[in-house]
Design a protein around this motif. Structure first.
Motif, PDB file in Angstrom:
ATOM      1  N   UNK A 160      -1.066  67.176  93.228  1.00  0.00           N
ATOM      2  CA  UNK A 160      -1.490  65.890  92.665  1.00  0.00           C
ATOM      3  C   UNK A 160      -1.835  66.037  91.191  1.00  0.00           C
ATOM      4  N   UNK A 161      -1.921  64.924  90.508  1.00  0.00           N
ATOM      5  CA  UNK A 161      -2.316  64.894  89.099  1.00  0.00           C
ATOM      6  C   UNK A 161      -3.822  65.144  89.002  1.00  0.00           C
ATOM      7  N   UNK A 162      -4.233  65.962  88.043  1.00  0.00           N
ATOM      8  CA  UNK A 162      -5.644  66.279  87.859  1.00  0.00           C
ATOM      9  C   UNK A 162      -6.201  65.536  86.654  1.00  0.00           C
ATOM     10  N   UNK A 163      -7.483  65.205  86.712  1.00  0.00           N
ATOM     11  CA  UNK A 163      -8.156  64.522  85.603  1.00  0.00           C
ATOM     12  C   UNK A 163      -8.618  65.536  84.562  1.00  0.00           C
ATOM     13  N   UNK A 164      -9.118  65.041  83.440  1.00  0.00           N
ATOM     14  CA  UNK A 164      -9.661  65.910  82.395  1.00  0.00           C
ATOM     15  C   UNK A 164     -10.797  66.758  82.970  1.00  0.00           C
ATOM     16  N   UNK A 165     -11.690  66.137  83.706  1.00  0.00           N
ATOM     17  CA  UNK A 165     -12.804  66.868  84.310  1.00  0.00           C
ATOM     18  C   UNK A 165     -12.302  67.955  85.261  1.00  0.00           C
ATOM     19  N   UNK A 166     -11.340  67.597  86.112  1.00  0.00           N
ATOM     20  CA  UNK A 166     -10.834  68.564  87.098  1.00  0.00           C
ATOM     21  C   UNK A 166     -10.109  69.737  86.447  1.00  0.00           C
ATOM     22  N   UNK A 167      -9.292  69.477  85.418  1.00  0.00           N
ATOM     23  CA  UNK A 167      -8.573  70.575  84.769  1.00  0.00           C
ATOM     24  C   UNK A 167      -9.555  71.440  83.986  1.00  0.00           C
ATOM     25  N   UNK A 168     -10.570  70.826  83.407  1.00  0.00           N
ATOM     26  CA  UNK A 168     -11.613  71.597  82.727  1.00  0.00           C
ATOM     27  C   UNK A 168     -12.370  72.489  83.685  1.00  0.00           C
ATOM     28  N   UNK A 169     -12.705  71.955  84.827  1.00  0.00           N
ATOM     29  CA  UNK A 169     -13.410  72.735  85.850  1.00  0.00           C
ATOM     30  C   UNK A 169     -12.514  73.878  86.339  1.00  0.00           C
ATOM     31  N   UNK A 170     -11.240  73.601  86.553  1.00  0.00           N
ATOM     32  CA  UNK A 170     -10.277  74.612  86.997  1.00  0.00           C
ATOM     33  C   UNK A 170     -10.175  75.751  85.981  1.00  0.00           C
ATOM     34  N   UNK A 171     -10.166  75.407  84.673  1.00  0.00           N
ATOM     35  CA  UNK A 171     -10.027  76.412  83.621  1.00  0.00           C
ATOM     36  C   UNK A 171     -11.370  77.006  83.183  1.00  0.00           C
ATOM     37  N   UNK A 172     -12.461  76.396  83.629  1.00  0.00           N
ATOM     38  CA  UNK A 172     -13.785  76.898  83.257  1.00  0.00           C
ATOM     39  C   UNK A 172     -14.202  76.518  81.856  1.00  0.00           C
ATOM     40  N   UNK A 173     -13.760  75.345  81.392  1.00  0.00           N
ATOM     41  CA  UNK A 173     -14.112  74.856  80.062  1.00  0.00           C
ATOM     42  C   UNK A 173     -14.623  73.424  80.164  1.00  0.00           C
ATOM     43  N   UNK A 174     -15.229  72.939  79.081  1.00  0.00           N
ATOM     44  CA  UNK A 174     -15.754  71.567  79.075  1.00  0.00           C
ATOM     45  C   UNK A 174     -14.641  70.544  78.866  1.00  0.00           C
ATOM     46  N   UNK A 175     -14.960  69.313  79.165  1.00  0.00           N
ATOM     47  CA  UNK A 175     -14.012  68.219  78.912  1.00  0.00           C
ATOM     48  C   UNK A 175     -13.722  68.097  77.426  1.00  0.00           C
ATOM     49  N   UNK A 176     -14.717  68.356  76.577  1.00  0.00           N
ATOM     50  CA  UNK A 176     -14.505  68.315  75.117  1.00  0.00           C
ATOM     51  C   UNK A 176     -13.459  69.330  74.695  1.00  0.00           C
ATOM     52  N   UNK A 177     -13.494  70.519  75.294  1.00  0.00           N
ATOM     53  CA  UNK A 177     -12.506  71.552  74.990  1.00  0.00           C
ATOM     54  C   UNK A 177     -11.116  71.100  75.415  1.00  0.00           C
ATOM     55  N   UNK A 178     -11.006  70.463  76.570  1.00  0.00           N
ATOM     56  CA  UNK A 178      -9.707  69.965  77.037  1.00  0.00           C
ATOM     57  C   UNK A 178      -9.154  68.951  76.042  1.00  0.00           C
ATOM     58  N   UNK A 179      -9.989  67.997  75.604  1.00  0.00           N
ATOM     59  CA  UNK A 179      -9.521  67.007  74.628  1.00  0.00           C
ATOM     60  C   UNK A 179      -9.101  67.681  73.315  1.00  0.00           C
ATOM     61  N   UNK A 180      -9.839  68.695  72.877  1.00  0.00           N
ATOM     62  CA  UNK A 180      -9.491  69.416  71.653  1.00  0.00           C
ATOM     63  C   UNK A 180      -8.149  70.127  71.822  1.00  0.00           C
ATOM     64  N   UNK A 181      -7.917  70.750  72.988  1.00  0.00           N
ATOM     65  CA  UNK A 181      -6.649  71.426  73.251  1.00  0.00           C
ATOM     66  C   UNK A 181      -5.490  70.435  73.267  1.00  0.00           C
ATOM     67  N   UNK A 182      -5.702  69.243  73.807  1.00  0.00           N
ATOM     68  CA  UNK A 182      -4.650  68.216  73.799  1.00  0.00           C
ATOM     69  C   UNK A 182      -4.296  67.891  72.354  1.00  0.00           C
ATOM     70  N   UNK A 183      -5.316  67.714  71.526  1.00  0.00           N
ATOM     71  CA  UNK A 183      -5.128  67.301  70.140  1.00  0.00           C
ATOM     72  C   UNK A 183      -4.581  68.407  69.247  1.00  0.00           C
ATOM     73  N   UNK A 184      -5.106  69.616  69.365  1.00  0.00           N
ATOM     74  CA  UNK A 184      -4.789  70.682  68.405  1.00  0.00           C
ATOM     75  C   UNK A 184      -3.798  71.721  68.922  1.00  0.00           C
ATOM     76  N   UNK A 185      -3.704  71.898  70.223  1.00  0.00           N
ATOM     77  CA  UNK A 185      -2.911  73.001  70.778  1.00  0.00           C
ATOM     78  C   UNK A 185      -1.774  72.532  71.683  1.00  0.00           C
TER      79      UNK A 185
END
Length: 69
Positions: free
Chosen positions: A7-32
């Motif tokens: 299934x599709x994962x949310x920002x919170x779920x992918x952050x939890x899976x990777x062990x990072x914050x939601x802010x980090x996920x948004x930064x990775x979307x934007x910069x990486x």
């Protein structure tokens, strides 16, 4: 693979899976160029795409690597 595992994962779920914050996920979307898909206002992720991105070094902080040299 069951439907729930693919299934599709949310920002919170992918952050939890990777062990990072939601802010980090948004930064990775934007910069990486993290593999993310916009669905209306929401970002959604496929776990296998994110796994491949991480394995390829997508989450690496390029600035830190440059300073380490």
């Amino acid at each position: 693979m069951t439907q729930m595992e693919d299934r599709w994962l949310s920002v919170y779920e992918i952050g939890k899976y990777l062990g990072v914050s939601s802010d980090t996920v948004y930064r990775w979307i934007d910069k990486h160029t993290m593999p993310a898909h916009r669905m209306g206002r929401l970002w959604k992720f496929k776990k296998d795409e994110v796994d491949e991105w991480v394995k390829a070094g997508g989450a690496a902080d390029k600035r830190r690597q440059d300073h380490a040299e």
